[in-house]
Design a protein around this motif. Structure first.
Motif, PDB file in Angstrom:
ATOM      1  N   TYR A  69       0.829  -1.203   0.000  1.00  0.00           N
ATOM      2  CA  TYR A  69       0.000   0.000   0.000  1.00  0.00           C
ATOM      3  C   TYR A  69       0.865   1.256   0.000  1.00  0.00           C
ATOM      4  O   TYR A  69       0.643   2.186  -0.775  1.00  0.00           O
ATOM      5  CB  TYR A  69      -0.909  -0.017   1.228  1.00  0.00           C
ATOM      6  N   GLU A  70       1.887   1.212   0.864  1.00  0.00           N
ATOM      7  CA  GLU A  70       2.723   2.414   0.969  1.00  0.00           C
ATOM      8  C   GLU A  70       3.492   2.667  -0.317  1.00  0.00           C
ATOM      9  O   GLU A  70       3.679   3.818  -0.713  1.00  0.00           O
ATOM     10  CB  GLU A  70       3.665   2.297   2.161  1.00  0.00           C
ATOM     11  N   ALA A  71       3.938   1.599  -0.953  1.00  0.00           N
ATOM     12  CA  ALA A  71       4.645   1.781  -2.218  1.00  0.00           C
ATOM     13  C   ALA A  71       3.714   2.431  -3.234  1.00  0.00           C
ATOM     14  O   ALA A  71       4.108   3.353  -3.959  1.00  0.00           O
ATOM     15  CB  ALA A  71       5.151   0.432  -2.733  1.00  0.00           C
ATOM     16  N   ARG A  72       2.447   1.976  -3.237  1.00  0.00           N
ATOM     17  CA  ARG A  72       1.492   2.549  -4.177  1.00  0.00           C
ATOM     18  C   ARG A  72       1.325   4.041  -3.897  1.00  0.00           C
ATOM     19  O   ARG A  72       1.397   4.892  -4.782  1.00  0.00           O
ATOM     20  CB  ARG A  72       0.146   1.822  -4.053  1.00  0.00           C
ATOM     21  N   ILE A  73       1.100   4.340  -2.607  1.00  0.00           N
ATOM     22  CA  ILE A  73       0.918   5.740  -2.210  1.00  0.00           C
ATOM     23  C   ILE A  73       2.138   6.571  -2.571  1.00  0.00           C
ATOM     24  O   ILE A  73       2.026   7.695  -3.077  1.00  0.00           O
ATOM     25  CB  ILE A  73       0.671   5.816  -0.683  1.00  0.00           C
ATOM     26  N   ARG A  74       3.304   5.989  -2.303  1.00  0.00           N
ATOM     27  CA  ARG A  74       4.527   6.740  -2.583  1.00  0.00           C
ATOM     28  C   ARG A  74       4.628   7.061  -4.065  1.00  0.00           C
ATOM     29  O   ARG A  74       4.956   8.182  -4.437  1.00  0.00           O
ATOM     30  CB  ARG A  74       5.743   5.937  -2.131  1.00  0.00           C
ATOM     31  N   ARG A  75       4.321   6.039  -4.872  1.00  0.00           N
ATOM     32  CA  ARG A  75       4.360   6.285  -6.311  1.00  0.00           C
ATOM     33  C   ARG A  75       3.401   7.410  -6.691  1.00  0.00           C
ATOM     34  O   ARG A  75       3.743   8.314  -7.419  1.00  0.00           O
ATOM     35  CB  ARG A  75       3.989   5.005  -7.079  1.00  0.00           C
ATOM     36  N   ARG A  76       2.187   7.313  -6.153  1.00  0.00           N
ATOM     37  CA  ARG A  76       1.202   8.333  -6.504  1.00  0.00           C
ATOM     38  C   ARG A  76       1.667   9.711  -6.034  1.00  0.00           C
ATOM     39  O   ARG A  76       1.572  10.699  -6.749  1.00  0.00           O
ATOM     40  CB  ARG A  76      -0.160   7.996  -5.879  1.00  0.00           C
ATOM     41  N   SER A  77       2.184   9.755  -4.796  1.00  0.00           N
ATOM     42  CA  SER A  77       2.628  11.044  -4.259  1.00  0.00           C
ATOM     43  C   SER A  77       3.737  11.616  -5.121  1.00  0.00           C
ATOM     44  O   SER A  77       3.742  12.812  -5.433  1.00  0.00           O
ATOM     45  CB  SER A  77       3.162  10.882  -2.835  1.00  0.00           C
ATOM     46  N   ALA A  78       4.692  10.764  -5.456  1.00  0.00           N
ATOM     47  CA  ALA A  78       5.812  11.241  -6.260  1.00  0.00           C
ATOM     48  C   ALA A  78       5.295  11.815  -7.566  1.00  0.00           C
ATOM     49  O   ALA A  78       5.728  12.887  -8.002  1.00  0.00           O
ATOM     50  CB  ALA A  78       6.795  10.099  -6.515  1.00  0.00           C
ATOM     51  N   LEU A  79       4.335  11.103  -8.143  1.00  0.00           N
ATOM     52  CA  LEU A  79       3.765  11.567  -9.399  1.00  0.00           C
ATOM     53  C   LEU A  79       3.116  12.934  -9.213  1.00  0.00           C
ATOM     54  O   LEU A  79       3.383  13.897  -9.943  1.00  0.00           O
ATOM     55  CB  LEU A  79       2.724  10.551  -9.883  1.00  0.00           C
ATOM     56  N   ILE A  80       2.243  13.013  -8.190  1.00  0.00           N
ATOM     57  CA  ILE A  80       1.554  14.291  -7.950  1.00  0.00           C
ATOM     58  C   ILE A  80       2.559  15.396  -7.689  1.00  0.00           C
ATOM     59  O   ILE A  80       2.464  16.494  -8.247  1.00  0.00           O
ATOM     60  CB  ILE A  80       0.594  14.166  -6.757  1.00  0.00           C
ATOM     61  N   ALA A  81       3.557  15.096  -6.838  1.00  0.00           N
ATOM     62  CA  ALA A  81       4.531  16.123  -6.490  1.00  0.00           C
ATOM     63  C   ALA A  81       5.273  16.583  -7.727  1.00  0.00           C
ATOM     64  O   ALA A  81       5.428  17.785  -7.972  1.00  0.00           O
ATOM     65  CB  ALA A  81       5.508  15.580  -5.454  1.00  0.00           C
ATOM     66  N   THR A  82       5.712  15.620  -8.542  1.00  0.00           N
ATOM     67  CA  THR A  82       6.441  15.985  -9.750  1.00  0.00           C
ATOM     68  C   THR A  82       5.562  16.825 -10.665  1.00  0.00           C
ATOM     69  O   THR A  82       5.977  17.875 -11.153  1.00  0.00           O
ATOM     70  CB  THR A  82       6.887  14.717 -10.511  1.00  0.00           C
ATOM     71  N   LEU A  83       4.330  16.327 -10.856  1.00  0.00           N
ATOM     72  CA  LEU A  83       3.426  17.059 -11.736  1.00  0.00           C
ATOM     73  C   LEU A  83       3.194  18.469 -11.241  1.00  0.00           C
ATOM     74  O   LEU A  83       3.313  19.441 -11.993  1.00  0.00           O
ATOM     75  CB  LEU A  83       2.087  16.322 -11.837  1.00  0.00           C
ATOM     76  N   SER A  84       2.864  18.594  -9.955  1.00  0.00           N
ATOM     77  CA  SER A  84       2.514  19.936  -9.473  1.00  0.00           C
ATOM     78  C   SER A  84       3.727  20.844  -9.519  1.00  0.00           C
ATOM     79  O   SER A  84       3.628  22.017  -9.869  1.00  0.00           O
ATOM     80  CB  SER A  84       1.895  19.871  -8.074  1.00  0.00           C
ATOM     81  N   THR A  85       4.909  20.284  -9.174  1.00  0.00           N
ATOM     82  CA  THR A  85       6.107  21.111  -9.256  1.00  0.00           C
ATOM     83  C   THR A  85       6.359  21.537 -10.694  1.00  0.00           C
ATOM     84  O   THR A  85       6.636  22.708 -10.972  1.00  0.00           O
ATOM     85  CB  THR A  85       7.323  20.336  -8.729  1.00  0.00           C
ATOM     86  N   ALA A  86       6.233  20.590 -11.584  1.00  0.00           N
ATOM     87  CA  ALA A  86       6.453  20.905 -12.996  1.00  0.00           C
ATOM     88  C   ALA A  86       5.482  21.991 -13.459  1.00  0.00           C
ATOM     89  O   ALA A  86       5.865  22.944 -14.133  1.00  0.00           O
ATOM     90  CB  ALA A  86       6.282  19.644 -13.841  1.00  0.00           C
ATOM     91  N   LEU A  87       4.224  21.843 -13.044  1.00  0.00           N
ATOM     92  CA  LEU A  87       3.220  22.846 -13.413  1.00  0.00           C
ATOM     93  C   LEU A  87       3.621  24.223 -12.931  1.00  0.00           C
ATOM     94  O   LEU A  87       3.605  25.196 -13.687  1.00  0.00           O
ATOM     95  CB  LEU A  87       1.868  22.467 -12.805  1.00  0.00           C
ATOM     96  N   VAL A  88       3.975  24.285 -11.654  1.00  0.00           N
ATOM     97  CA  VAL A  88       4.329  25.589 -11.091  1.00  0.00           C
ATOM     98  C   VAL A  88       5.539  26.155 -11.798  1.00  0.00           C
ATOM     99  O   VAL A  88       5.574  27.325 -12.191  1.00  0.00           O
ATOM    100  CB  VAL A  88       4.581  25.468  -9.571  1.00  0.00           C
ATOM    101  N   LEU A  89       6.552  25.300 -11.974  1.00  0.00           N
ATOM    102  CA  LEU A  89       7.753  25.774 -12.665  1.00  0.00           C
ATOM    103  C   LEU A  89       7.414  26.268 -14.065  1.00  0.00           C
ATOM    104  O   LEU A  89       7.866  27.337 -14.478  1.00  0.00           O
ATOM    105  CB  LEU A  89       8.780  24.643 -12.758  1.00  0.00           C
ATOM    106  N   ALA A  90       6.617  25.469 -14.765  1.00  0.00           N
ATOM    107  CA  ALA A  90       6.240  25.862 -16.122  1.00  0.00           C
ATOM    108  C   ALA A  90       5.546  27.212 -16.099  1.00  0.00           C
ATOM    109  O   ALA A  90       5.839  28.097 -16.907  1.00  0.00           O
ATOM    110  CB  ALA A  90       5.333  24.800 -16.734  1.00  0.00           C
ATOM    111  N   ALA A  91       4.633  27.359 -15.143  1.00  0.00           N
ATOM    112  CA  ALA A  91       3.918  28.631 -15.043  1.00  0.00           C
ATOM    113  C   ALA A  91       4.906  29.769 -14.860  1.00  0.00           C
ATOM    114  O   ALA A  91       4.817  30.811 -15.523  1.00  0.00           O
ATOM    115  CB  ALA A  91       2.939  28.576 -13.868  1.00  0.00           C
ATOM    116  N   ILE A  92       5.892  29.550 -13.985  1.00  0.00           N
ATOM    117  CA  ILE A  92       6.871  30.611 -13.754  1.00  0.00           C
ATOM    118  C   ILE A  92       7.665  30.891 -15.017  1.00  0.00           C
ATOM    119  O   ILE A  92       7.812  32.032 -15.453  1.00  0.00           O
ATOM    120  CB  ILE A  92       7.821  30.218 -12.603  1.00  0.00           C
TER     121      ILE A  92
END
Ligand SMILES: Nc1ncnc2c1ncn2[C@@H]1O[C@H](COP(=O)(O)OP(=O)(O)OP(=O)(O)O)[C@@H](O)[C@H]1O
Ligand SMILES: Nc1ncnc2c1ncn2[C@@H]1O[C@H](COP(=O)(O)OP(=O)(O)OP(=O)(O)O)[C@@H](O)[C@H]1O
Ligand SMILES: [Mg+2]
Ligand SMILES: [Mg+2]
Lengths: 248, 278, 242, 278, 242
Positions: free
Chosen positions: D16-39
């Motif tokens: 379960y934790e591995a799944r969550i970690r994968r999802r979190s990493a994905l979300i974190a990467t995506l959101s960071t990328a979005l913010v960076l792109a916006a900047i």
């Protein structure tokens, strides 16, 4: 001047860091280019130092006027001679009498600023804190808003570029240079000619209090003033300021 | 049985201690007096003393400039007064950013970390110059380009980074068991932070923050480099007009009158906190 | 079906497996005592039941539902399971009253006014009526521990977990707290209690479980377990403690 | 009985934790990328961006000035290098002065208290101006009037006051029982201080002092106001020559390269100490 | 004349009189146990004997000389009286060996070489030969406490004071430390011991003194005091503790 200089046989001259046009061209006084650089070499020559025996050093304004022994024989960076300062340091005879001038930008002029005291009063003013411009500003213009004061010319121009101040008071050559080169759309709005001021702004070379060199320097300045060298240098390096209107 | 013994006159130890105290007081007074006398008598005999006195402790100059200095000091106080609350708010926000757990908010954490690293890493003057001259130079219209605004912003950015770190350390210093206790009652993370962690954390960091705010009060003087004529600049103007350092001494006295009591109080708070924990 | 049942629960901290397959049945109204040496895993087990620690494998069934399902919101479960820790963990910046009211106000969205009467009744019941408005550091250890119990009870849990709640207390204060447990037991509260107080376990427990190195080595009614332990280890442990 | 259970493949929680970690990493990467792109996309679209870029992030200017800045930074390092040990020594002396008990030495205690109060109460710039310009003005012959000497002295005086307070707090944080244990063995007060208290106290205050020394490294920049051409002054010179703020940005980068790792390390030490105590 | 005798010693902290006229005779080679409730003044009394606290009135005679004379240098006295505290108070920045050697080196001006043999012998005698070079935080509580005792013994005191030296230890470690006391007693060391370990007091003490609120309420050989306490208070205290 034998035996009276910091280093035997060499005249050490200080200027600002950086040194500004038109007083020193390209921040390189060694070239002798620029008004103060040229005057320095002329004084040196009159004192018997040839060009190879002049060395340059740099000081800030504050360092120059601090009391006590100095790192230079003479310091030339548009120091105004005032009686208060003469308590702590020595000045040579004046080598230049400067008009005070109002530096501003085209935008301010467009907004209706004129070379009249009334109009000038309402501007936001700045000046370099260590110079005599600050008290002169209070005395002659007495602006409505208290002026901003800065550490050096560069900061004053930066503030004007940032539109934080409308106008600043400088000696005329500096104002002309800043308007032409440093400031985008810079304008010299008006001047207070030295002849009309009750105590005009006169530049002297600064020396340590009680400097043994003072008589020599004074003699040298008198000599180059007399033989027209000084006027020649002024003609070469300082713009004709007659185009600048006198503040009414 | 009356357990509370009524002390019947001073005890042997009390007498001895009183004697010692008297002797110590005498010795202390004498030695202090001696040292003071030496200073008062010898220093003016030093060759440079007259010059020093004229340059640094010039009565007439002080009298002439002190009112002006005091007046300029109001500017320091005003800048401090509007910066301090903004710093507190911003710092709290940053500290909370760094504590955020949700992965979607990872940019916030990253931002918080970058923010504190950068602004704690730069000299205050540098930031004041960069922001105070730089940003308005981009063509902002009046009054939005005022050095008061941008200079203050520089102070706010720097100090909020420090305060944020202090708050964060306060949050971390709250024992894990408090979070566990709150969670075990079914409280949400946000409620736990708001009602359980933060109130304790903020109380713990009062002394450290007090020290930071004293430092802020002193660093307000650096704003003078971008124009505002506060006490330090005013002293500089007087100095160059009169070629005399007494105005700086006057400014120092004004600062000390404010910062010594404040520092002492912060020290007292710190020491008390240490005692409580120790 | 038991009220609470653990099915081969395992739990590790990194490499260190602390619960090695624990099975436990707790009936409604029962008081179960966990005993065992320091480090045997008693606290960890209680924290797992309250979902403060996620378990690795196994299931925790509360009235038949697996509450340890990964990803489930633990908050509704925690409302039903109260826990009291050894180090009372009161909120030091709130008065006893505020400590007790905080969770009902924030979680059950009750007002102070609604809570006043029941909370005061709780304080009165456990002999703290006069101390309601004191702060934790103005209370003795025993009083603090009772406030912690009241705080958990104010959420009206169905089962209460107690983790060595008397071991930080002076012997003279222990009594006060044990009285509270006696009272709760009499009222039919389901309870699990990790304790070193063998006397108390013997007096009140319906079932005693001896934990050793992450396993329940032996369990049974106290008369049996204390009088005739089956296992060598249990005997060794009891001889040292008693 | 083998107690060490061999984990037989990943557990339910691990999966379960591995799944969550994968999802979190994905979300974190995506959101960071979005913010960076916006900047990255939005900022250059701002009207003033070209001006900002030219003024602050000017590649050619940076290339031209960076070597000079680095060179000037050596001056900062040098000033730091000679100030730091002197600060440490002076601070230790002051801290011990304040701990002195003998009544005959009361002037020492008084001196220590006045010293720390005064130098912690004054803005650094003010002291640099006062000492750096004031003292040499009293007629000291060269080379004894050098701003390096007197500017450094100003830094040493201020920072030793802070460090002394930190050391004193370290001394006070050593539990009374350590003194009692030492005294009960017949050790003298001096030996107790030297062998028992100080070694522990100094070890405890390493993280706090580390923070102070980072601050010192930054305040070295203030020496530029009295003449030494260190990095900040050099950047100012370039700025006025080129009418461009990029040199300041360059200086900021150089500072950050040094202070961020140092601050991080100090934070780490602090946190570790807090954990140990907590 | 006794080896150590206290004559109506009084001691206050501000308004709080903690010792209210204590008389006590300790003979050479005797082991005297102080018992009494928390706050009765046991620690304070021991600290007074070691001159860590100045007394208000009375006298403390060590072989007939009043060592409590105000203004006297306490250091030579402290060399003759060793004390070990409840919280071991080892110097955490020094290894066990350095802890023990520090005072002899600084006070007796001995070299490490001179000290090596006797100190190693001490460590060996108390079963710590392998732990000599460990730092305090690498030692268990019982080991730390033994190092503290060795440290005091290394100054070759004539009398040793022990202040509840086992109360911070786990029950399992207490034994180690009590063994050391047994050994010292057998070797004829004069000792005063504040303790809650009644079993130990009963076994080894030559005299037991019951302190209550700053007075020695009752004293006598342990058989007598434990079996037939004269005072109401002593009885109450013993019944609570035993
Ligand atoms: N958060 C944690 N991280 C890592 N290990 C832990 C953690 N909590 C507990 N442990 C380890 O788990 C084991 C069991 O600890 P636990 O606290 O459950 O024992 P216990 O039976 O409650 O002991 P005690 O009687 O001392 O309270 C111990 O070895 C402990 O070191
Ligand atoms: N340094 C001190 N300052 C003020 N009061 C003190 C100090 N040391 C002890 N006391 C007080 O003296 C009284 C006796 O304390 P003491 O430590 O001697 O008792 P004790 O018999 O050793 O108790 P315990 O069994 O808890 O160790 C207590 O009321 C305590 O509060
Ligand atoms: Mg536990
Ligand atoms: Mg005690």
């Amino acid at each position: 001047a034998a035996g009276k200089t910091l280093e035997e046989g060499v005249l050490t001259v200080a200027t600002g860091n950086p040194a500004y046009y038109p007083w020193v061209i390209d921040n390189a006084p060694e070239s002798g280019q620029g008004y103060e650089a040229a005057v320095a070499y002329a004084i040196a020559a009159a004192m018997g130092f040839d060009g190879d025996h002049v060395t340059w050093t740099r000081t800030s304004f504050d360092e120059a006027i601090q009391p006590g022994p100095k790192d230079f024989d003479i310091n030339m960076q548009q120091f105004s001679i005032t009686p208060e300062r003469q308590e702590m340091v020595d000045f040579s005879a004046p080598y230049y009498s400067s008009a005070m001038a109002v530096l501003t930008t085209q935008a301010v002029v467009d907004a209706g600023a004129e070379a009249t005291l009334d109009s000038l009063k309402d501007l936001v003013w700045g000046a370099a804190a260590g110079t005599t411009a600050a008290p002169v500003l209070e005395q002659t213009i007495a602006p409505a808003k208290s002026p901003m004061l800065y550490g050096d010319n560069a900061d004053v121009t930066a503030a004007m570029q940032a539109n934080q101040i409308d106008a600043a008071l400088f000696d005329l050559p500096t104002a002309l240079y800043l308007a032409a080169v440093m400031l985008e759309n810079g304008v010299v709005l008006g001047q207070f000619p030295a002849e009309q001021a009750e105590d005009p702004d006169q530049f002297g070379a600064l020396m340590e209090k009680g400097s043994a060199l003072k008589p020599c320097v004074d003699m040298a300045i008198a000599a180059i003033a007399e033989d027209g060298t000084l006027a020649g240098i002024e003609a070469e390096w300082l713009q004709d300021a007659t185009g600048v209107p006198v503040v009414q | 049985m009356t357990d509370k013994a009524v002390p019947s006159g001073p005890t042997r130890r009390a007498l001895y201690e009183a004697r010692i105290r008297r002797r110590s007081a005498l010795i202390a007074t004498l030695s202090t007096a001696l040292v003071l006398a030496a200073i008062i008598i010898l220093v003016p005999m030093a060759p440079g003393w007259e010059a020093v006195k004229k340059s640094f402790f010039n009565g007439p100059v002080l009298a002439k400039t002190f009112p002006g200095l005091l007046n300029a000091f109001l500017m320091d106080v005003a800048i401090f007064a509007w910066c301090a609350p903004l710093i507190a708010v911003l710092a709290l926000v940053i500290a909370l950013c760094r504590d955020v757990r949700a992965p979607a908010l990872f940019p916030l954490r990253l931002f918080g970390a970058l923010y504190t690293d950068i602004f704690r890493g730069l000299p205050v003057v540098l930031v004041i110059y960069l922001i105070g001259f730089g940003v308005p130079g981009l063509g902002l219209p009046r009054p939005w380009n005022s050095p008061y605004i941008w200079g203050s912003l520089a102070l706010i950015l720097i100090y909020s980074a420090y305060v944020a770190e202090v708050i964060r350390s306060g949050i971390e210093s709250i024992h894990q068991s408090q979070r566990a206790a709150s969670a075990s009652l079914g409280m949400s993370d946000a409620d736990t932070m708001r009602f359980v962690i933060l109130p304790q954390a903020l109380r713990n960091v009062v002394p450290s923050n007090m020290n930071l705010f004293i430092a802020l009060q002193k660093d307000v003087a650096l704003l003078s480099f971008i124009g505002p004529v506060e006490i330090f600049r005013q002293a500089g103007v007087y100095k160059s007009l009169m070629a005399n350092f007494t105005p700086y001494v006057g400014a120092a006295v004004i600062f000390l009158a404010l910062t010594i009591p404040a520092t002492r109080y912060a020290d007292y708070l710190m020491a008390r906190q240490r005692r409580r924990r120790g | 079906m038991s009220f609470l049942s653990l099915r081969s629960v395992t739990k590790s901290f990194a490499e260190n497996q602390v619960c090695k397959g624990i099975d436990l049945e707790v009936e409604k109204g029962q008081m179960v005592c966990l005993i065992g040496a320091s480090g045997s895993g008693k606290s960890t087990l209680l924290r797992c039941i309250n979902l403060l620690e996620p378990i690795d494998e196994g299931a925790i069934l509360l009235e038949g539902t697996d509450i340890a399902e990964p990803g489930l919101d633990p908050r509704p479960v925690r409302e039903r399971i109260g826990i009291v820790f050894q180090s009372y963990n009161l909120f030091p910046h709130m008065s006893a009253m505020e400590n007790v009211m905080l969770a009902p106000r924030r979680v059950h969205r009750k007002t102070r006014a609604q809570l006043k009467a029941p909370v005061e009744a709780l304080f009165a019941r456990f002999g703290l009526a006069e101390r309601m408005h004191h702060y934790p550091d103005q209370l003795s250890g025993g009083q603090q521990q009772r406030v912690a119990i009241i705080r958990a009870l104010a959420m009206q849990p169905q089962i209460m977990l107690f983790d060595e709640i008397t071991s930080a207390l002076d012997p003279e204060l222990v009594g006060e707290v044990l009285d509270v447990l006696r009272q709760l037991h009499a009222e039919g509260m389901t309870m699990i209690l990790a304790t070193h107080e063998m006397g108390f376990a013997r007096e009140l427990a319906d079932k005693v479980c001896f934990l050793d190195a992450g396993r329940i080595l032996e369990e049974g009614p106290p008369e049996q377990l204390f009088a005739a332990p089956q296992q060598e280890r249990t005997r060794a442990f009891l001889s040292r403690i008693l």
